[in-house]
Scaffold this motif. Structure first.
Motif, PDB file in Angstrom:
ATOM      1  N   GLY A 113      -4.011   3.182  -1.538  1.00 25.82           N
ATOM      2  CA  GLY A 113      -3.034   3.408  -2.594  1.00 25.82           C
ATOM      3  C   GLY A 113      -2.125   2.216  -2.820  1.00 25.82           C
ATOM      4  N   ALA A 114      -1.387   2.267  -3.920  1.00 25.38           N
ATOM      5  CA  ALA A 114      -0.468   1.186  -4.277  1.00 25.38           C
ATOM      6  C   ALA A 114       0.894   1.775  -4.595  1.00 25.38           C
ATOM      7  N   PHE A 115       1.944   1.080  -4.148  1.00 24.27           N
ATOM      8  CA  PHE A 115       3.320   1.510  -4.377  1.00 24.27           C
ATOM      9  C   PHE A 115       4.118   0.331  -4.919  1.00 24.27           C
ATOM     10  N   LEU A 116       4.828   0.579  -6.021  1.00 23.73           N
ATOM     11  CA  LEU A 116       5.686  -0.448  -6.617  1.00 23.73           C
ATOM     12  C   LEU A 116       7.061   0.142  -6.864  1.00 23.73           C
ATOM     13  N   TYR A 117       8.074  -0.545  -6.345  1.00 27.31           N
ATOM     14  CA  TYR A 117       9.462  -0.144  -6.557  1.00 27.31           C
ATOM     15  C   TYR A 117      10.221  -1.349  -7.110  1.00 27.31           C
ATOM     16  N   VAL A 118      10.901  -1.136  -8.236  1.00 26.01           N
ATOM     17  CA  VAL A 118      11.685  -2.204  -8.869  1.00 26.01           C
ATOM     18  C   VAL A 118      13.139  -1.734  -8.941  1.00 26.01           C
ATOM     19  N   PRO A 119      14.056  -2.434  -8.266  1.00 24.48           N
ATOM     20  CA  PRO A 119      15.461  -1.989  -8.234  1.00 24.48           C
ATOM     21  C   PRO A 119      16.141  -2.096  -9.595  1.00 24.48           C
ATOM     22  N   ARG A 120      17.310  -1.554  -9.650  1.00 23.78           N
ATOM     23  CA  ARG A 120      18.104  -1.511 -10.867  1.00 23.78           C
ATOM     24  C   ARG A 120      18.297  -2.899 -11.465  1.00 23.78           C
ATOM     25  N   ASP A 121      18.040  -2.997 -12.779  1.00 20.14           N
ATOM     26  CA  ASP A 121      18.284  -4.191 -13.593  1.00 20.14           C
ATOM     27  C   ASP A 121      17.427  -5.398 -13.219  1.00 20.14           C
ATOM     28  N   VAL A 122      16.437  -5.231 -12.362  1.00 23.64           N
ATOM     29  CA  VAL A 122      15.531  -6.330 -12.037  1.00 23.64           C
ATOM     30  C   VAL A 122      14.435  -6.395 -13.096  1.00 23.64           C
ATOM     31  N   ARG A 123      14.206  -7.577 -13.626  1.00 26.22           N
ATOM     32  CA  ARG A 123      13.163  -7.781 -14.629  1.00 26.22           C
ATOM     33  C   ARG A 123      12.054  -8.647 -14.028  1.00 26.22           C
ATOM     34  N   VAL A 124      10.856  -8.131 -14.062  1.00 27.70           N
ATOM     35  CA  VAL A 124       9.682  -8.878 -13.620  1.00 27.70           C
ATOM     36  C   VAL A 124       8.904  -9.245 -14.872  1.00 27.70           C
TER      37      VAL A 124
ATOM     38  N   SER B  99       0.849  -1.182   0.000  1.00 25.49           N
ATOM     39  CA  SER B  99       0.000   0.000   0.000  1.00 25.49           C
ATOM     40  C   SER B  99       0.885   1.232   0.000  1.00 25.49           C
ATOM     41  N   LEU B 100       0.390   2.301  -0.590  1.00 20.53           N
ATOM     42  CA  LEU B 100       1.135   3.549  -0.582  1.00 20.53           C
ATOM     43  C   LEU B 100       1.246   4.086   0.840  1.00 20.53           C
ATOM     44  N   GLU B 101       0.233   3.844   1.643  1.00 19.46           N
ATOM     45  CA  GLU B 101       0.268   4.268   3.034  1.00 19.46           C
ATOM     46  C   GLU B 101       1.452   3.655   3.781  1.00 19.46           C
ATOM     47  N   SER B 102       1.607   2.341   3.668  1.00 20.55           N
ATOM     48  CA  SER B 102       2.707   1.686   4.374  1.00 20.55           C
ATOM     49  C   SER B 102       4.052   2.075   3.788  1.00 20.55           C
ATOM     50  N   ALA B 103       4.114   2.279   2.464  1.00 21.69           N
ATOM     51  CA  ALA B 103       5.374   2.701   1.847  1.00 21.69           C
ATOM     52  C   ALA B 103       5.793   4.075   2.356  1.00 21.69           C
TER      53      ALA B 103
ATOM     54  N   LEU C 286       1.757   4.728  -7.334  1.00 20.50           N
ATOM     55  CA  LEU C 286       3.091   5.288  -7.535  1.00 20.50           C
ATOM     56  C   LEU C 286       4.033   4.147  -7.906  1.00 20.50           C
ATOM     57  N   VAL C 287       4.646   4.244  -9.095  1.00 21.15           N
ATOM     58  CA  VAL C 287       5.580   3.232  -9.591  1.00 21.15           C
ATOM     59  C   VAL C 287       6.943   3.886  -9.796  1.00 21.15           C
ATOM     60  N   VAL C 288       7.985   3.263  -9.244  1.00 27.23           N
ATOM     61  CA  VAL C 288       9.354   3.732  -9.426  1.00 27.23           C
ATOM     62  C   VAL C 288      10.193   2.557  -9.927  1.00 27.23           C
ATOM     63  N   ALA C 289      10.720   2.679 -11.144  1.00 25.44           N
ATOM     64  CA  ALA C 289      11.565   1.643 -11.737  1.00 25.44           C
ATOM     65  C   ALA C 289      12.959   2.225 -11.944  1.00 25.44           C
TER      66      ALA C 289
ATOM     67  N   ALA D 270     -21.855   7.450  -7.320  1.00 25.21           N
ATOM     68  CA  ALA D 270     -20.603   7.310  -6.575  1.00 25.21           C
ATOM     69  C   ALA D 270     -19.507   7.903  -7.450  1.00 25.21           C
ATOM     70  N   LEU D 271     -18.363   8.187  -6.832  1.00 25.85           N
ATOM     71  CA  LEU D 271     -17.296   8.892  -7.536  1.00 25.85           C
ATOM     72  C   LEU D 271     -15.959   8.220  -7.288  1.00 25.85           C
ATOM     73  N   SER D 272     -15.186   8.055  -8.360  1.00 28.61           N
ATOM     74  CA  SER D 272     -13.807   7.571  -8.275  1.00 28.61           C
ATOM     75  C   SER D 272     -12.897   8.633  -8.877  1.00 28.61           C
ATOM     76  N   VAL D 273     -11.951   9.121  -8.076  1.00 30.97           N
ATOM     77  CA  VAL D 273     -10.955  10.088  -8.556  1.00 30.97           C
ATOM     78  C   VAL D 273      -9.591   9.439  -8.338  1.00 30.97           C
ATOM     79  N   ALA D 274      -8.944   9.051  -9.418  1.00 31.64           N
ATOM     80  CA  ALA D 274      -7.707   8.272  -9.312  1.00 31.64           C
ATOM     81  C   ALA D 274      -6.538   9.039  -9.903  1.00 31.64           C
ATOM     82  N   ALA D 275      -5.338   8.639  -9.503  1.00 32.08           N
ATOM     83  CA  ALA D 275      -4.115   9.220 -10.056  1.00 32.08           C
ATOM     84  C   ALA D 275      -3.058   8.135 -10.140  1.00 32.08           C
ATOM     85  N   ALA D 276      -2.279   8.160 -11.217  1.00 31.33           N
ATOM     86  CA  ALA D 276      -1.164   7.224 -11.384  1.00 31.33           C
ATOM     87  C   ALA D 276       0.084   8.020 -11.732  1.00 31.33           C
ATOM     88  N   GLU D 277       1.149   7.797 -10.984  1.00 28.98           N
ATOM     89  CA  GLU D 277       2.443   8.441 -11.238  1.00 28.98           C
ATOM     90  C   GLU D 277       3.464   7.336 -11.497  1.00 28.98           C
ATOM     91  N   ILE D 278       4.136   7.416 -12.637  1.00 29.19           N
ATOM     92  CA  ILE D 278       5.052   6.363 -13.060  1.00 29.19           C
ATOM     93  C   ILE D 278       6.391   6.979 -13.425  1.00 29.19           C
TER      94      ILE D 278
END
Length: 250
Positions: free
Chosen positions: A162-173, A124-128, A195-198, A219-227
């Protein structure tokens, strides 16, 4: 100068302060939320006079009055998730990791030990924000900023889970990671943020899937994605929207 802006009480400054306090957030994040709320409260609803909204008048189908923050949820096992969400997940193809948000909370996370051992962070972005503040503070709100408009500011002030993804250098998923967001209740508003950081040379694909059942009231959904993809990194991002009747998504 714009006319006086009316902000529904449930989306007030006090409500955002309470949200941040309840989550025990660091000062930098609380201050970022409050600054974003100031922009939200001071910015009128967009009109067709603005370039981004030239062909769509949001005031015709987005109403903030009568809405409230979506509920926060506790952790849940897969078989305890809403049936519609489980159906959506069952229809998906293979995933290397999964993260599930229901309404305002991340309720389920699956990250294989193999990926964690390579330094991949998927949470979760909160825990990150608590556990990796040096990364989150550097990037959060720098690609999608409160100055991008009323709804961008609204998300920056009010996101939850929220969601958080971090991929270190040269790691391929090789197999995509999947984020699921499910809206349960009518007359509620959800504010998902990804939030994605590669790092350099990394390779990853993310599928961000949003859905709900048909709802009888709005109902309303307001979303954001940062990559963020550093030099020679590849991030493939796919957003899938499967909201039911009654949900407006921005």
């Amino acid at each position: 100068m714009p006319d006086t802006i009316t902000t529904p009480d449930v989306f007030s400054r006090d409500q955002v302060e309470m949200l941040s306090a309840r989550k025990g957030e660091a000062d930098w994040l609380r201050e970022a939320r409050m600054a974003a709320h100031g922009v939200f409260a001071a910015t009128p609803m967009p009109t067709t006079k603005l370039e981004d909204w030239r062909y769509t008048d949001p005031t015709r189908w987005v109403r903030l009055e009568g809405l409230s923050f979506a509920e926060e949820r506790g952790a849940a096992a897969l078989d305890a998730l809403p049936q519609g969400l489980r159906t959506l997940m069952a229809e998906a193809s293979q995933a290397s990791a999964r993260l599930v948000q229901v309404d305002a909370s991340v309720v389920l996370r699956e990250l294989p030990d193999e990926l964690a051992a390579q330094g991949v962070v998927f949470s979760s972005l909160e825990s990150a924000a608590r556990e990796r503040p040096e990364l989150v503070q550097k990037y959060l709100g720098t690609a999608v900023t409160p100055d991008d408009g009323k709804f961008a500011a609204m998300n920056a002030a009010m996101w939850s889970g929220g969601a958080f993804l971090y991929v270190p250098r040269d790691v391929r998923v090789e197999v995509p990671l999947r984020v699921y967001r499910w809206l349960t209740d009518e007359e509620s508003a959800v504010f998902g943020r990804l939030l994605v950081v590669a790092e350099q040379g990394a390779h990853v694909a993310v599928v961000d899937e949003m859905g709900s059942a048909d709802l009888e009231a709005p109902a309303l959904s307001v979303a954001a994605a940062e990559i963020f993809a550093e030099e020679s990194a590849t991030v493939v991002y796919t957003s899938v929207q499967r909201y039911g009747r009654g949900v407006a998504h921005l």
